[in-house]
Design an enzyme around this catalytic site. Sequence first.
Site, mmCIF file in Angstrom:
data_model
loop_
_atom_site.group_PDB
_atom_site.id
_atom_site.type_symbol
_atom_site.label_atom_id
_atom_site.label_comp_id
_atom_site.label_asym_id
_atom_site.label_seq_id
_atom_site.Cartn_x
_atom_site.Cartn_y
_atom_site.Cartn_z
ATOM 1 N N HIS A 22 3.740 -19.779 -52.091
ATOM 2 C CA HIS A 22 2.927 -18.596 -51.746
ATOM 3 C C HIS A 22 1.431 -18.907 -51.856
ATOM 4 C CE1 HIS A 22 6.744 -16.418 -52.396
ATOM 5 N NE2 HIS A 22 6.825 -17.164 -53.489
ATOM 6 N N SER A 27 -22.954 -28.514 -37.880
ATOM 7 C CA SER A 27 -23.261 -27.232 -37.253
ATOM 8 C C SER A 27 -24.631 -27.341 -36.607
ATOM 9 C CB SER A 27 -23.263 -26.149 -38.328
ATOM 10 O OG SER A 27 -24.073 -25.062 -37.912
ATOM 11 N N LYS A 51 -23.637 -27.998 -43.248
ATOM 12 C CA LYS A 51 -22.219 -27.948 -42.884
ATOM 13 C C LYS A 51 -21.616 -29.298 -42.500
ATOM 14 C CE LYS A 51 -19.856 -24.654 -42.377
ATOM 15 N NZ LYS A 51 -19.934 -23.522 -41.433
ATOM 16 N N GLU A 110 -8.787 -28.749 -37.296
ATOM 17 C CA GLU A 110 -8.689 -27.429 -36.650
ATOM 18 C C GLU A 110 -8.207 -27.566 -35.204
ATOM 19 O OE1 GLU A 110 -12.521 -25.559 -37.224
ATOM 20 O OE2 GLU A 110 -12.316 -25.701 -39.390
#
Length: 459
Positions: A156, A277, A283, A290
């Site tokens: 979980h 970024s 970043k 992804e």
Amino acid sequence: MAQLWGGRFTKETDQLVYNFNASISFDQKFYKEDMEGSMAHVKMLAATGILTEEERDEILAGIEGILQDVESGKLEITSEYEDIHSFVEANLIERIGDAGKKLHTGRSRNDQVALDMKLYTRKEIVNLKGLVKDLLYVLQDLMKEHIDTFMPGFTHLQKAQPITLAHHFGAYMEMFKRDYERLCDIYERMNYCPLGSGALAGTTYPLDRNMTAELLGFKGPTLNSMDSVSDRDYVIELLSALSTIMMHLSRFSEEIIIWNSNEYRFVELDDAYSTGSSIMPQKKNPDIAELVRGKTGRVYGALMQILTTMKGIPLAYNKDMQEDKELTFDAIDTVKGCLALFTGMIRTMTVNKTAMENSAKNGFTNATDAADYLVNHGVPFRDAHGIVGQLVLYCIEKGISLDEMTLEEYKKISPVFEEDIYEAISLETCVEKRTTIGAPSREAIEKVIAINEEYLANL
Ligand code: ARG
């Protein structure tokens, strides 16, 4: 407009119809397989006396010339032809004249395209297997390296029990081993040759289907000509196996993204596998992971498309089946790219052992072991569960971990606890005591690593 079937028509095909029907923009991807299949067909036609040896040699030389010119860029495959089959035949006739008109004897584009698609996917299965194998090798190295890297195991997404990173990687090892085997199974099942099935009902020529099957590296010819020209089961099986590979890569990517986040810092992706970024200078984003996660939908889409396309097609060939190509090619290329990049990404990432170990220490991942301690001292498990629940509550209130409690504090909740509780709930003990097959202890993991070593050596 160059097409193979003008004879019975009195009108030119409408340009829009021609464009809609044409497949050359995508079936040129298997130009090599198409020519390979034609060469085998022609050799067989000569061996059975349907063509003369001179005709065979002329045609073979002609096709080889076309192949060389296409590969060198001298000859361009253009939309002037309806499909790759027409392109090859037209060019052959242009090069060698009348003998070229005999190439298509005893053959239909239906068995030709069935063969081309099979040859192409069969070749790509070998490439895909190679890429899965590369990933398995990297996982095996990572397992060996992280036998003692403690971390929390989650259920979980909540800290559950301590494991090691080798154990975690080992889970993916099993998934990708199954993926590898699925590709092997598909290869074996599909490896029968449809050539010689004609349009649907075989031919009246004395074709030697065993010979073409053997020349093209198949186990033998397919056994029903109707099925041969309309079977795309292997495409469905392959896309299903690719979807499963993507599902595995996607789950793994999701974990990498979480582990690489500012909050976790379990791993740090290499600069070469991260992106920045345009506005936020600090970043460093896990774009590759992804994208792998994102592209999973694209591969599932291909599977859904072919399943849906095939569901209403009566026997035998119907033009719907031309739709088997674009998304299949795209899915194969997508999965190949994802496998290669993902493998490089995990091979180069840095593991933050301290962060992983600290996280395992402060999430009560040893609570089950504290309960097991009580059970070993005669307390029934359900009571032990309740006692440890009280301990956890106490610790949460005080902001400490189980190993930071004093023995007096332990004894206030249960007199059964003694000094050896600390040893019993240490991270090392929690992991090392789990020695059953498939569990995380060094002993158990080393056995699995040895099995994997042999497995990899036999791939
Ligand atoms: N481009 C076609 C396909 O991909 C080739 C087979 C054409 N056969 C036919 N009967 N029109 O399926």
